[in-house]
Design a protein around this motif. Structure first.
Motif, PDB file in Angstrom:
ATOM      1  N   GLY A 168       0.797  -1.228   0.000  1.00  0.00           N
ATOM      2  CA  GLY A 168       0.000   0.000   0.000  1.00  0.00           C
ATOM      3  C   GLY A 168       0.823   1.269   0.000  1.00  0.00           C
ATOM      4  O   GLY A 168       0.379   2.311   0.464  1.00  0.00           O
ATOM      5  N   ARG A 169       2.058   1.194  -0.533  1.00  0.00           N
ATOM      6  CA  ARG A 169       2.890   2.400  -0.548  1.00  0.00           C
ATOM      7  C   ARG A 169       2.556   3.266  -1.761  1.00  0.00           C
ATOM      8  O   ARG A 169       1.973   2.802  -2.739  1.00  0.00           O
ATOM      9  N   ASP A 170       2.953   4.525  -1.679  1.00  0.00           N
ATOM     10  CA  ASP A 170       2.734   5.435  -2.804  1.00  0.00           C
ATOM     11  C   ASP A 170       3.664   5.090  -3.960  1.00  0.00           C
ATOM     12  O   ASP A 170       4.774   4.591  -3.753  1.00  0.00           O
ATOM     13  N   TYR A 171       3.206   5.342  -5.176  1.00  0.00           N
ATOM     14  CA  TYR A 171       4.055   5.117  -6.349  1.00  0.00           C
ATOM     15  C   TYR A 171       3.678   6.129  -7.409  1.00  0.00           C
ATOM     16  O   TYR A 171       2.528   6.568  -7.505  1.00  0.00           O
ATOM     17  N   SER A 189      -0.772   6.186 -11.021  1.00  0.00           N
ATOM     18  CA  SER A 189      -0.005   6.669  -9.874  1.00  0.00           C
ATOM     19  C   SER A 189      -0.919   6.720  -8.676  1.00  0.00           C
ATOM     20  O   SER A 189      -2.120   6.928  -8.815  1.00  0.00           O
ATOM     21  N   THR A 190      -0.340   6.529  -7.508  1.00  0.00           N
ATOM     22  CA  THR A 190      -1.097   6.750  -6.275  1.00  0.00           C
ATOM     23  C   THR A 190      -0.166   7.482  -5.316  1.00  0.00           C
ATOM     24  O   THR A 190       0.851   6.929  -4.909  1.00  0.00           O
ATOM     25  N   VAL A 191      -0.509   8.729  -5.039  1.00  0.00           N
ATOM     26  CA  VAL A 191       0.323   9.522  -4.139  1.00  0.00           C
ATOM     27  C   VAL A 191      -0.580  10.292  -3.186  1.00  0.00           C
ATOM     28  O   VAL A 191      -1.507  10.974  -3.630  1.00  0.00           O
ATOM     29  N   ALA A 192      -0.335  10.123  -1.907  1.00  0.00           N
ATOM     30  CA  ALA A 192      -1.041  10.884  -0.867  1.00  0.00           C
ATOM     31  C   ALA A 192      -2.555  10.841  -1.037  1.00  0.00           C
ATOM     32  O   ALA A 192      -3.222  11.870  -1.065  1.00  0.00           O
TER      33      ALA A 192
END
Lengths: 595, 375
Positions: free
Chosen positions: B255-258, B267-270
């Motif tokens: 589940g980390r941002d990338y 992308s998944t950020v914040a």
């Protein structure tokens, strides 16, 4: 109006033989409805009625013809509503018997014609659709004349569609049908032949005044049920409501009662005026008892309150509808509903779904059973197979007297079908050289599922079918239970003749094996009579259930896939920890495919 | 870790020599003349999003498409411009692997290659419409080893139309014999309505029952050969000195941002997810004009993030910490699944894990474990 100038009549016809078209034409010819206001088949006011081409609720409309007041009392055209038909006929002195010139007499025509004859109505026979190329007016006329013991020359030939001969029909009504002969000075008596519910004005009763007179503001009593009300408004339909000050002997009209519950004013009851009441009600009232039952459950259990409200509202307009809360282990909260017959059930279901936007699960229908649990114990009525005791002294099931009309080459097929369904032959007769009328006694339980479909398919659609209730008879019946993962599924229990139990049980578990999706573990499906298992199948456990690829960052799609899978699970019912799809509960319905 | 900055970078290279019938990734066939401009666009997007990337990038993954089909000069230019990272993986099709390519990758900091082997049997490769021959597949590994790669992954596909249990065993043996550090084994997904399903659907339906046990065969064979089944479809060698799990993918599963750049990249950020539009033309045009490409935005609420942590985390062989997941987990379902031996709570409920059998049924089990949600 002087009774000598009143004629009250019904139209008797098989579905599609042109009753509604004839009624429309009569309204036009008598200037009751202007041509430009003419909607196709005006009398069938409910959307569903118009779509199905059948009349569900009777109505009455008044027309004027050559100085006479003619009251057309419409009758429901289907077997489920025989009692209502008989009350409508009782309100008349005569009936038009309409037969399709191409089709000839059908079972329903027969049943209703007999009802009319029993009610001593003057029958005006007519052959309709003579404009069709395949019409055989002479053949149809001969059949009709034979049926009612009249001369074929007296059978009118018309086309309601083109209007040809319809004036002659109106003249014949005046000439042949007798005027009413009630006692206009006697205490008032009126027969209720229909009622409906208006959300602003309450229950509206449709009546035929037999004796005396009713006035607005009279205090009125229904003699059989004892219901009291004030006649808020009297009037007749033309076809919209037209208020009058009084309804007199011989007339047909409506009474606005202000009552809130249509079941308080049963069809067949007699109204009288309190200030000078009649001693005796009119004959023939009986309480209508539902014969076919089914569980109705909301697909989404959250919709239970909506279903309850919908049934309450439907009941306002349908005194024959019966319902009580039912709790099923498998299906949750719902209602066990009683219907007059299969069509009635289908109509109620469709109205619930259409008018109230409900998503319903309807269990396989069953009939009412009479059960004696122990010798000398009182008889009980059982409406739900799951409630049939395992140990019992005696059980009785309702029978019907079935009337089937077919071309003679299908007689064998019909007899075979009736025999398979535990029928016993009563008699047969030739209506003409080609067509045969067969009468069988059959258990109602054997026809509630698919008899009509089977009959149609085995006779290539040529058979017509009708029935009368013929009382209860003892039966060798057993309850077959279905167990999923060891737990009985009440909604799948069925009551069946012992001889068929093994085959049906086997078919049922086979069908369920295909309907129940594979789970995380093996699921046993069994059919049992009491503690004896008569059939068994296993749904093998799943060995894998994974979303293969899960990278590249496209997680939303995977999440949605899982949510979808989850939603699918929610639609299923939990039985013994097994997810059973709703469709499985209908498996019982289709058992006869292979028969 | 810096707040709101991703340590994982995905780079999408869509070009392929041929689109395989079963593929549902964003791909573009040929178009060699566009590779340069596409790399320009990638670098432009990277520059625009650079602030979303942490200073110390952990992993970079070049996926496709067939990244190694990209024109070598363009590929080299791209690799040279990327930040350095602990793990830099490139996907490669065996037929594209030459000593020259291997050297190019090595020179530019790539330290892991994921080889799309899929099968070692000509008949099955043909069904999949793969261009590689079994010989290509066999040769690719030593070529990469010779260039100095000590971290290789092989992709296998099982459940191929016409694949018998014996075929599967031979593919697994052949893969094990190449001694890769890592293996990914996917069941073939025949999506309804695709060309592939049209051609092979009947055969797959006929074999469905026999193929049900293939997943078990894969897991049993690879674990018996000493591999660790660390994720639903992923296996790695235990190594006391290195963690040979796919570190980049682990980022997703934890589940980390990338940050993803390229056509169709996600992308998944914040708490915000976006997906670039899948058209190469529009991607190149937008970035050529200094604009971000058209994107689909999806803000992720706390509940959705919790549900994703469950569905991803349970793919791993390590227990999932339940802290903060309270509402997203269905307590009754956990109890039910524990009774059936499919899941278990550990450490007084602080962690949840699936049993081996639970992992075979991981999709259905996870769907059951998720509480009724709004999403």
């Amino acid at each position: 109006m002087d009774q000598a100038h009143i004629r009250n009549f019904s139209i008797i016809a098989h579905i599609d033989h042109g009753k509604s078209t004839l009624a429309d034409r009569i309204l036009q010819l008598t200037d009751t409805v202007a041509d430009r206001d003419m909607k196709e088949q005006l009398l069938d006011s409910m959307e569903l009625e118009r779509e199905r081409g059948i009349t569900i609720k009777a109505q009455a409309v008044r027309v004027l013809w050559k100085g006479h007041q003619l009251n057309l009392i419409d009758t429901p055209g289907h077997v489920d509503f025989t009692y209502e038909v008989s009350r409508s006929l009782q309100a008349c002195e005569g009936a038009l018997l309409v037969v399709d010139a191409a089709q000839g007499i059908e079972a329903q025509t027969l049943a209703n014609a007999y009802l009319a004859i029993e009610n001593n109505l003057e029958i005006v026979p007519l052959v309709n659709k003579i404009d069709l190329p395949q019409a055989d007016p002479d053949g149809a006329a001969a059949e009709v004349a034979d049926l009612i013991g009249d001369d074929a020359d007296n059978v009118l030939r018309i086309s309601a569609k083109t209007g040809q001969g319809v004036e002659g029909v109106l003249d014949a009504i005046v000439e042949r049908i007798p005027a009413p002969v009630g006692d206009s000075r006697a205490p008032a008596r009126a027969l209720i032949f229909d009622s409906s519910y208006d959300q602003y004005r309450g229950v509206i009763a449709f009546v035929r005044v037999v004796d005396g007179r009713f006035e607005t503001r009279d205090n009125v009593r229904a003699m059989a049920q004892g219901t009291r009300f004030e006649a808020e408004e009297l009037g007749f339909l033309s076809p919209q409501r037209s208020p009058v000050k009084a309804l007199e002997a011989g007339e047909v009209g409506y009474v606005v009662t202000g009552l809130k519950d249509v079941s308080k004013l049963g069809v067949g009851d007699t109204l009288t005026v309190e200030k000078r009441p009649a001693d005796e009600p009119l004959p023939g009232y009986k309480e209508v008892k539902p014969m076919v039952f089914a569980g109705l459950f909301p697909t989404d259990s959250d919709e239970y309150p909506e279903l309850r409200d919908a049934l309450e509202r439907l009941k306002l307009n349908d005194g024959a509808l019966f319902y009580e809360p039912e709790t099923s282990q498998a299906l949750g909260f719902g209602f066990r509903c009683g219907f007059l017959g299969l069509l009635h059930m289908e109509i109620v279901r469709e109205r619930l779904e259409r008018e109230f936007d409900l998503d319903l699960l309807v269990t396989a229908p069953n009939v009412a059973y009479r059960v004696q649990p122990r010798p000398d114990a009182e008889w009980l009525e059982v409406h739900n197979p799951a409630e049939l005791p395992n140990e019992l002294e005696a059980v009785e099931e309702p029978y019907i007297r079935a009337s089937v009309i077919v071309p003679k080459e299908y007689v064998g097929a019909v007899m075979e079908l009736c025999n398979e369904r535990r029928g016993s032959f009563d008699h047969m007769e030739y209506l003409s050289e080609e067509r045969v009328h067969l009468v069988y006694q059959l258990p109602l339980g054997e026809i509630v599922l698919d008899f009509y479909d089977a009959l149609k398919s085995r006779t290539r659609g040529y058979a017509s079918f009708d029935y009368d209730m013929a009382g209860f008879q003892p039966g060798t019946l057993v309850r077959v239970d279905v167990l999923v993962a060891g737990e009985p599924v009440d909604a799948l229990s069925l009551i069946i003749h012992r001889e068929f139990a093994y085959d049906r049980g086997k078919l049922l578990v086979e069908r369920l094996r295909k309907e129940i999706p594979r789970q995380f573990f093996d699921v046993a499906i069994q059919a049992a009579i009491g503690s004896r298992v008569i059939a068994r199948e296993t749904v093998k456990a799943k060995r894998k259930d994974v979303l293969a690829k899960c990278y590249g960052g496209d997680i939303s799609r995977k999440r949605k896939l899982l949510e979808k899978q989850k939603k699918g699970k929610k639609r299923m019912k939990q039985v013994g920890g097994v997810e059973v799809p709703q469709e499985a509960f209908l498996a019982v319905l289709n058992l006869d495919d292979k028969r | 870790m810096e707040q709101g900055r991703a340590r994982h970078l995905y780079v999408h290279l869509p070009f392929c020599a041929h689109r395989c019938g079963y593929c549902d990734f964003v791909t573009a066939v040929g178009r060699e003349d566009e590779h340069d401009r596409y790399v320009d666009a990638l670098l432009a997007e990277l520059a625009l999003e650079r602030r979303l990337l942490a200073d110390d990038v952990g992993t970079i993954f070049l996926g496709g498409g067939t990244p190694t089909f990209t024109e070598p000069a363009a590929l080299a230019r791209l690799l040279a411009a990327l930040p350095s990272a602990d793990e830099v993986t490139v996907e490669a099709n065996p037929e594209t692997v030459s000593p020259k390519l291997a050297a190019l990758l090595r020179e530019h900091g790539v330290n892991r290659v994921s080889l799309g082997a899929q099968s070692f049997q000509p008949r099955l490769l043909q069904v999949l419409e793969r261009r590689a021959t079994p010989a290509d597949v066999r040769a690719a590994v030593p070529t990469l080893r010779a260039a100095g790669f000590d971290n290789l992954s092989l992709d296998l596909i099982y459940g191929i139309p016409g694949q018998s249990a014996g075929d599967l065993a031979r593919d697994l043996d052949a893969a094990i014999a190449r001694e890769p550090e890592h293996l990914s084994c996917y069941e073939l997904e025949a999506k309804p309505g695709t060309r592939f399903t049209h051609a092979h659907g009947d055969e797959l339906a006929r074999q469905a029952e026999a193929m049900e046990g293939y997943f078990e065969i894969v897991v049993e064979t690879l674990t018996a050969a000493g591999y660790r089944w660390y994720e639903t479809a992923s296996f790695c060698r235990p190594d006391s000195s290195r963690d040979l799990r796919a570190q980049h993918n682990l980022g997703y599963w934890l589940g980390r941002d990338y940050l993803g750049i390229g056509v169709g990249a996600v992308s998944t950020v914040a708490g915000l997810r976006w997906r670039n539009a899948p058209s190469v033309g529009r991607y190149v045009a937008a970035l050529g004009g200094g604009e971000r490409p058209p994107r689909e935005l999806e803000p992720l609420g706390a509940d959705v993030q919790a549900r994703e942590r469950i569905l991803l985390g349970l793919r791993l062989d390590e227990p999932l910490a339940t802290a903060g997941l309270g509402d997203a987990l269905d307590a009754d379902a956990i109890e039910r699944l524990e009774r059936r031996g499919l899941a278990r709570l550990r450490d007084d409920g602080a962690a949840l894990e699936l049993t081996p059998r639970g992992r075979f049924l991981g999709g259905g089990v996870t769907a059951e474990l998720l509480a009724e949600g709004s999403s």
